[in-house]
Design an enzyme around this catalytic site. Structure first.
Site, PDB file in Angstrom:
ATOM      1  N   ALA A  98      28.253 -65.864 -19.620  1.00  0.00           N
ATOM      2  CA  ALA A  98      29.994 -66.861 -19.984  1.00  0.00           C
ATOM      3  C   ALA A  98      28.993 -68.017 -19.653  1.00  0.00           C
ATOM      4  O   ALA A  98      28.196 -68.295 -18.999  1.00  0.00           O
ATOM      5  CB  ALA A  98      30.940 -66.213 -19.529  1.00  0.00           C
ATOM      6  N   GLY A 129      28.359 -61.467 -19.238  1.00  0.00           N
ATOM      7  CA  GLY A 129      28.787 -61.579 -20.975  1.00  0.00           C
ATOM      8  C   GLY A 129      28.395 -60.740 -21.254  1.00  0.00           C
ATOM      9  O   GLY A 129      27.980 -60.184 -22.566  1.00  0.00           O
ATOM     10  N   GLU A 147      27.194 -57.087 -21.296  1.00  0.00           N
ATOM     11  CA  GLU A 147      28.813 -56.658 -22.270  1.00  0.00           C
ATOM     12  C   GLU A 147      28.419 -56.742 -23.170  1.00  0.00           C
ATOM     13  O   GLU A 147      28.535 -55.256 -23.802  1.00  0.00           O
ATOM     14  CB  GLU A 147      30.244 -57.542 -21.659  1.00  0.00           C
ATOM     15  N   GLU A 174      28.574 -61.374 -11.481  1.00  0.00           N
ATOM     16  CA  GLU A 174      29.819 -62.020 -11.494  1.00  0.00           C
ATOM     17  C   GLU A 174      30.107 -61.599  -9.676  1.00  0.00           C
ATOM     18  O   GLU A 174      31.112 -62.947  -9.926  1.00  0.00           O
ATOM     19  CB  GLU A 174      31.369 -60.713 -12.629  1.00  0.00           C
TER      20      GLU A 174
END
Length: 261
Positions: free
Chosen positions: A64, A110, A113, A133
């Site tokens: 992200a 991200g 994911e 994370e």
């Protein structure tokens, strides 16, 4: 479409490229652009398979956009930002066409994911995959805690998320996180080859396979078998079944050309 997202259609295959240099981070604009791109290829009856990749040679997606994170701290409405990511990932996962993520470098947070939301994953040998994370004092919030254990099992998923390290393409292949590893620079060719092969299959059958598998993950075995039976009988009455069986008897290749029916 979106200057951060490119969509190219080659024959029956759509190639969606994330172009957010230097490492294709998942910003809010990228999320919006990807959602529009996937909706576009979903609606295009000529597209039968989708390849998702990142521009450049450094990253598929290096997570992200951490520069956006400070704006989330202390905000009561941050759930809306999180739900937007889930909207995108869920849309991709439930797309009524097969999807292939081609990982060409860093695939972190991200990005990992996002790759998990696709049906299949091909990784170039220079790829590093991880969910770091925890090193920021948070944890994967884009479906990683749900999709990764289903794919590789709870113990290995906990290891990756608890320690926050990354693994290379070979190890990802060994644990079932990716389906295939190629030499660096050859991943897109392999992904296009797979996508072209899938575009010749029965799209109706692929849709029903996806639905049966997802239903089975969320319900008991007996309920999953019941859903499989329902979908199998439904599929058997579809025109693709008539064509496939007829082609086999006539010793020729089937011509599945049913679009979005």
């Amino acid at each position: 479409m979106n200057e951060l997202i490119r969509v190219e259609i080659e024959d029956r295959v759509a190639i969606i490229t994330i172009d957010n240099p230097p490492v294709n981070v998942l910003s809010g604009n990228v999320v919006q652009g990807l959602l529009k791109a996937f909706k576009k290829v979903e609606a295009d009856s000529l597209v039968k398979a989708v390849v998702l990749t990142g521009a450049g040679e450094k990253a598929f997606m290096a997570g992200a956009d951490i520069k956006e994170f400070p704006t989330w701290l202390g905000r009561e409405d941050m759930v809306q930002h999180v739900k937007l990511n889930h909207l995108l990932f869920n849309y991709i996962e439930r797309l009524r066409k097969p999807t292939i993520a081609m990982l060409n470098g860093l695939t972190l947070g991200g990005g990992c994911e996002l790759a998990l939301s696709c049906d299949l994953r091909i990784a170039e040998e220079n790829t590093q995959i991880g969910l770091p994370e925890i090193n920021l004092g948070i944890f994967p919030g884009g479906g990683g805690t749900q999709r990764l254990p289903k794919l590789i099992g709870i113990p290995k998923a906990k290891e990756l998320m608890f320690f926050g390290g990354s693994i290379n393409a070979k190890e990802a292949l060994n644990i079932g996180l990716v389906n295939k590893v190629t030499k660096t620079g050859e991943g897109l060719y392999a992904a296009k080859e797979w996508a072209t092969n899938l575009s010749e299959k029965s799209l109706n059958s692929i849709r029903n396979i996806k639905e049966a598998m997802e239903y089975g993950f969320e319900h008991s075995f007996d309920e999953g078998i019941a859903k499989e039976t329902e979908l199998f009988c439904k599929t058997f009455q579809h025109e693709d079944a008539f064509e496939g069986i007829k082609a086999f008897i006539e010793k020729r290749s089937p011509n599945f050309n049913t679009g979005n029916k």
